[in-house]
Design a protein around this motif. Sequence first.
Motif, PDB file in Angstrom:
ATOM      1  N   ARG A   1     129.687 -15.589 116.078  1.00 28.01           N
ATOM      2  CA  ARG A   1     130.199 -14.230 115.974  1.00 28.01           C
ATOM      3  C   ARG A   1     131.692 -14.317 115.686  1.00 28.01           C
ATOM      4  N   ILE A   2     132.161 -13.533 114.698  1.00 24.65           N
ATOM      5  CA  ILE A   2     133.581 -13.524 114.360  1.00 24.65           C
ATOM      6  C   ILE A   2     134.156 -12.141 114.640  1.00 24.65           C
ATOM      7  N   TYR A   3     135.459 -12.106 114.921  1.00 24.75           N
ATOM      8  CA  TYR A   3     136.127 -10.867 115.331  1.00 24.75           C
ATOM      9  C   TYR A   3     137.402 -10.649 114.527  1.00 24.75           C
ATOM     10  N   TYR A   4     137.650  -9.388 114.199  1.00 24.09           N
ATOM     11  CA  TYR A   4     138.864  -8.975 113.500  1.00 24.09           C
ATOM     12  C   TYR A   4     139.549  -7.890 114.326  1.00 24.09           C
ATOM     13  N   PRO A   5     140.884  -7.952 114.440  1.00 27.56           N
ATOM     14  CA  PRO A   5     141.579  -6.888 115.177  1.00 27.56           C
ATOM     15  C   PRO A   5     141.564  -5.586 114.376  1.00 27.56           C
ATOM     16  N   LEU A   6     141.322  -4.480 115.061  1.00 27.76           N
ATOM     17  CA  LEU A   6     141.385  -3.155 114.445  1.00 27.76           C
ATOM     18  C   LEU A   6     142.669  -2.430 114.842  1.00 27.76           C
ATOM     19  N   ILE A   7     143.273  -2.886 115.916  1.00 26.78           N
ATOM     20  CA  ILE A   7     144.524  -2.323 116.419  1.00 26.78           C
ATOM     21  C   ILE A   7     145.563  -3.441 116.379  1.00 26.78           C
ATOM     22  N   SER A   8     146.730  -3.151 115.813  1.00 23.53           N
ATOM     23  CA  SER A   8     147.779  -4.173 115.766  1.00 23.53           C
ATOM     24  C   SER A   8     148.489  -4.259 117.113  1.00 23.53           C
TER      25      SER A   8
ATOM     26  N   MET B   1     135.080  -9.806 124.748  1.00 24.67           N
ATOM     27  CA  MET B   1     135.266  -9.520 123.323  1.00 24.67           C
ATOM     28  C   MET B   1     134.326  -8.408 122.856  1.00 24.67           C
ATOM     29  N   LEU B   2     133.104  -8.409 123.355  1.00 21.78           N
ATOM     30  CA  LEU B   2     132.176  -7.332 122.998  1.00 21.78           C
ATOM     31  C   LEU B   2     132.666  -5.995 123.565  1.00 21.78           C
ATOM     32  N   ARG B   3     133.239  -6.023 124.761  1.00 25.00           N
ATOM     33  CA  ARG B   3     133.801  -4.804 125.345  1.00 25.00           C
ATOM     34  C   ARG B   3     134.965  -4.297 124.494  1.00 25.00           C
ATOM     35  N   LEU B   4     135.791  -5.223 124.008  1.00 22.65           N
ATOM     36  CA  LEU B   4     136.906  -4.836 123.128  1.00 22.65           C
ATOM     37  C   LEU B   4     136.396  -4.228 121.823  1.00 22.65           C
ATOM     38  N   ALA B   5     135.280  -4.739 121.329  1.00 16.55           N
ATOM     39  CA  ALA B   5     134.671  -4.167 120.122  1.00 16.55           C
ATOM     40  C   ALA B   5     134.161  -2.756 120.419  1.00 16.55           C
ATOM     41  N   GLU B   6     133.525  -2.559 121.574  1.00 11.82           N
ATOM     42  CA  GLU B   6     133.033  -1.234 121.958  1.00 11.82           C
ATOM     43  C   GLU B   6     134.174  -0.231 122.101  1.00 11.82           C
ATOM     44  N   ARG B   7     135.320  -0.703 122.561  1.00  9.76           N
ATOM     45  CA  ARG B   7     136.487   0.165 122.746  1.00  9.76           C
ATOM     46  C   ARG B   7     137.237   0.427 121.443  1.00  9.76           C
ATOM     47  N   GLY B   8     136.851  -0.250 120.364  1.00 11.18           N
ATOM     48  CA  GLY B   8     137.494  -0.032 119.075  1.00 11.18           C
ATOM     49  C   GLY B   8     138.707  -0.910 118.804  1.00 11.18           C
ATOM     50  N   PHE B   9     138.908  -1.958 119.590  1.00  8.50           N
ATOM     51  CA  PHE B   9     140.032  -2.860 119.368  1.00  8.50           C
ATOM     52  C   PHE B   9     139.680  -3.991 118.417  1.00  8.50           C
ATOM     53  N   LEU B  10     138.398  -4.351 118.351  1.00 10.68           N
ATOM     54  CA  LEU B  10     137.925  -5.429 117.489  1.00 10.68           C
ATOM     55  C   LEU B  10     136.730  -4.963 116.681  1.00 10.68           C
TER      56      LEU B  10
ATOM     57  N   ALA C   1     132.366 -19.383 128.755  1.00  6.05           N
ATOM     58  CA  ALA C   1     132.207 -18.806 127.417  1.00  6.05           C
ATOM     59  C   ALA C   1     131.574 -17.414 127.500  1.00  6.05           C
ATOM     60  N   GLN C   2     130.606 -17.225 128.388  1.00  7.12           N
ATOM     61  CA  GLN C   2     129.928 -15.926 128.503  1.00  7.12           C
ATOM     62  C   GLN C   2     130.913 -14.824 128.921  1.00  7.12           C
ATOM     63  N   THR C   3     131.885 -15.169 129.751  1.00  6.55           N
ATOM     64  CA  THR C   3     132.905 -14.191 130.164  1.00  6.55           C
ATOM     65  C   THR C   3     133.718 -13.755 128.957  1.00  6.55           C
ATOM     66  N   VAL C   4     134.134 -14.713 128.139  1.00  7.18           N
ATOM     67  CA  VAL C   4     134.913 -14.402 126.939  1.00  7.18           C
ATOM     68  C   VAL C   4     134.086 -13.555 125.980  1.00  7.18           C
ATOM     69  N   ILE C   5     132.826 -13.906 125.789  1.00  6.39           N
ATOM     70  CA  ILE C   5     131.949 -13.130 124.903  1.00  6.39           C
ATOM     71  C   ILE C   5     131.834 -11.694 125.409  1.00  6.39           C
ATOM     72  N   SER C   6     131.629 -11.520 126.705  1.00  5.84           N
ATOM     73  CA  SER C   6     131.518 -10.172 127.282  1.00  5.84           C
ATOM     74  C   SER C   6     132.796  -9.376 127.074  1.00  5.84           C
TER      75      SER C   6
ATOM     76  N   ILE D   1     137.881 -20.149 119.555  1.00  2.00           N
ATOM     77  CA  ILE D   1     139.349 -20.081 119.488  1.00  2.00           C
ATOM     78  C   ILE D   1     139.898 -19.515 120.793  1.00  2.00           C
ATOM     79  N   ILE D   2     139.278 -18.460 121.282  1.00  2.00           N
ATOM     80  CA  ILE D   2     139.722 -17.849 122.540  1.00  2.00           C
ATOM     81  C   ILE D   2     139.566 -18.850 123.684  1.00  2.00           C
ATOM     82  N   MET D   3     138.435 -19.531 123.731  1.00  2.00           N
ATOM     83  CA  MET D   3     138.190 -20.514 124.793  1.00  2.00           C
ATOM     84  C   MET D   3     139.228 -21.638 124.743  1.00  2.00           C
ATOM     85  N   GLU D   4     139.538 -22.124 123.534  1.00  4.61           N
ATOM     86  CA  GLU D   4     140.514 -23.207 123.391  1.00  4.61           C
ATOM     87  C   GLU D   4     141.900 -22.778 123.863  1.00  4.61           C
ATOM     88  N   GLN D   5     142.287 -21.546 123.553  1.00  8.40           N
ATOM     89  CA  GLN D   5     143.651 -21.105 123.811  1.00  8.40           C
ATOM     90  C   GLN D   5     143.824 -20.377 125.138  1.00  8.40           C
TER      91      GLN D   5
END
Length: 125
Positions: free
Chosen positions: A67-74, A49-58, A42-47, A29-33
Motif C-alpha cells: 500500500r502506498i500513501y500520498y499526502p493530501l495536506i501539506s 496511516m489508514l486513519r489518516l487516509a479516512e481523515r483526508g490527510f493521505l 507494523a500493524q499499528t503504523v498501518i492502522s 518507510i514509516i517503520m524504518e524512520q
Amino acid sequence: MKQMKKLPDAEFDIMKVVWANEPPVTTNIIMEQLGTEKSWKAQTVISLMLRLAERGFLSTDKRGKERIYYPLISKDEYLKFETSNFMKQYHDNSFLDLVNTLYEDKALTDKDIDELLQWAKKRRD
C-alpha cells in the motif's frame, strides 16, 4: 476534504515522516524512520496511516501487495491551521500576548528579540 481537525500526537508523528519523504510513502518507510523509535508494530503504523487516509490527510493506493500513501495536506497548511487554533484558544489571537508569555517565561533570548525586531521591520517595509 472534510474540515481539518487537530491530529493526535501519533498521527502527527506519522505525517512528519510523510512530509519529510518524497511521495509515495510506504509503511516500510514509516517503520524504518519511526517504528523502532516508537516501538510500534507494523500493524499499528498501518492502522494510523489508514486513519489518516479516512481523515483526508493521505490518499492511498495498492501497488501489488504494498500500500502506498500520498499526502493530501501539506505541512505548511497543517501548521497554519494548528498555529491559528493555538493563537485563538490560548492567546485570544494576540501576537503580543504570545510574545509576552514567551518573554516572561524567559523563553526569549536577546538574540530572539533582535530577530523579532528585524522580522517586524522587514514586514513593515
